[in-house]
Motif scaffolding. Structure first.
Motif, short mmCIF file in Angstrom:
data_model
loop_
_atom_site.label_atom_id
_atom_site.label_comp_id
_atom_site.label_asym_id
_atom_site.label_seq_id
_atom_site.Cartn_x
_atom_site.Cartn_y
_atom_site.Cartn_z
N TRP A 24 16.38 5.25 -23.28
CA TRP A 24 15.42 5.04 -23.48
C TRP A 24 15.02 3.79 -22.13
CZ3 TRP A 24 16.02 -0.58 -24.09
CH2 TRP A 24 14.21 -0.91 -24.51
N THR A 25 16.20 2.63 -21.21
CA THR A 25 15.81 2.01 -20.39
C THR A 25 15.03 3.06 -19.48
OG1 THR A 25 18.17 1.45 -20.80
CG2 THR A 25 17.12 1.06 -18.65
N ARG A 26 15.19 3.94 -19.17
CA ARG A 26 14.81 4.55 -17.76
C ARG A 26 13.44 5.51 -18.34
NH1 ARG A 26 19.26 8.70 -15.38
NH2 ARG A 26 19.47 7.47 -13.72
N LEU A 27 12.84 5.23 -19.77
CA LEU A 27 11.86 6.05 -20.40
C LEU A 27 10.50 4.36 -20.50
CD1 LEU A 27 12.11 8.50 -22.85
CD2 LEU A 27 10.71 8.68 -20.87
N SER A 28 11.56 3.32 -21.01
CA SER A 28 10.92 2.12 -20.99
C SER A 28 10.37 1.50 -19.63
CB SER A 28 11.17 1.10 -21.37
OG SER A 28 11.94 1.56 -22.97
N GLN A 29 10.67 1.63 -18.50
CA GLN A 29 10.62 2.07 -17.56
C GLN A 29 9.55 2.37 -16.68
OE1 GLN A 29 14.15 1.89 -14.93
NE2 GLN A 29 14.58 -0.45 -15.62
N ALA A 30 9.70 3.67 -17.26
CA ALA A 30 8.55 4.51 -16.47
C ALA A 30 7.21 4.20 -17.26
CB ALA A 30 8.76 6.07 -16.56
N ALA A 31 7.39 4.30 -18.38
CA ALA A 31 6.03 3.28 -19.46
C ALA A 31 5.94 2.17 -18.77
CB ALA A 31 6.21 3.67 -21.09
N MET A 32 6.23 1.34 -17.83
CA MET A 32 5.50 -0.01 -18.08
C MET A 32 5.38 0.43 -16.98
SD MET A 32 8.13 -2.52 -20.32
CE MET A 32 9.55 -2.64 -19.35
N GLY A 33 5.44 1.39 -15.94
CA GLY A 33 5.01 1.23 -14.64
C GLY A 33 6.41 0.71 -13.49
N GLN A 34 7.26 0.55 -13.82
CA GLN A 34 8.40 0.04 -12.74
C GLN A 34 9.60 1.57 -12.70
OE1 GLN A 34 10.17 -2.22 -15.82
NE2 GLN A 34 8.39 -4.10 -15.70
N GLY A 35 9.03 2.35 -13.02
CA GLY A 35 10.17 3.51 -12.60
C GLY A 35 9.69 3.89 -10.86
N SER A 36 11.03 4.17 -9.93
CA SER A 36 10.68 4.54 -9.01
C SER A 36 10.73 6.40 -9.14
CB SER A 36 11.59 3.99 -8.28
OG SER A 36 13.17 4.42 -8.05
#
Length: 84
Positions: A24-36
């Motif tokens: 959930w955390t990784r998907l949320s970060q990716a959805a908000m453009g915060q993934g790396s």
């Protein structure tokens, strides 16, 4: 005899819950453009390493309890790292 199975069931359930938190955390970060790109690579490489460790544990006579304990340790580290 029943207690070890109950402990394994509890630990496995907790592993599932903790893993869902990481997903959930990784998907949320990716959805908000915060993934790396580093995190994306880590998602794959850590799974391969964890599988190899689990296979080695079982091949050398380790138990399912030990495998689940190792996975939980890694998942909790992910949760801690992702919450920063």
């Amino acid at each position: 005899m029943l207690l070890p199975w109950m402990k394994l069931a509890t630990d496995t359930t907790m592993l599932a819950v903790e893993s869902q938190l990481v997903i959930w955390t990784r998907l949320s970060q990716a959805a908000m453009g915060q993934g790396s790109a580093t995190e994306n690579l880590l998602m794959v490489t850590e799974k391969v390493a964890a599988f190899a460790e689990a296979a080695t544990t079982l091949a050398t006579g380790g138990s399912a309890h030990k495998v689940v304990k190792g996975y939980r340790r890694k998942v909790r580290a992910n949760v801690k790292r992702l919450k920063r």
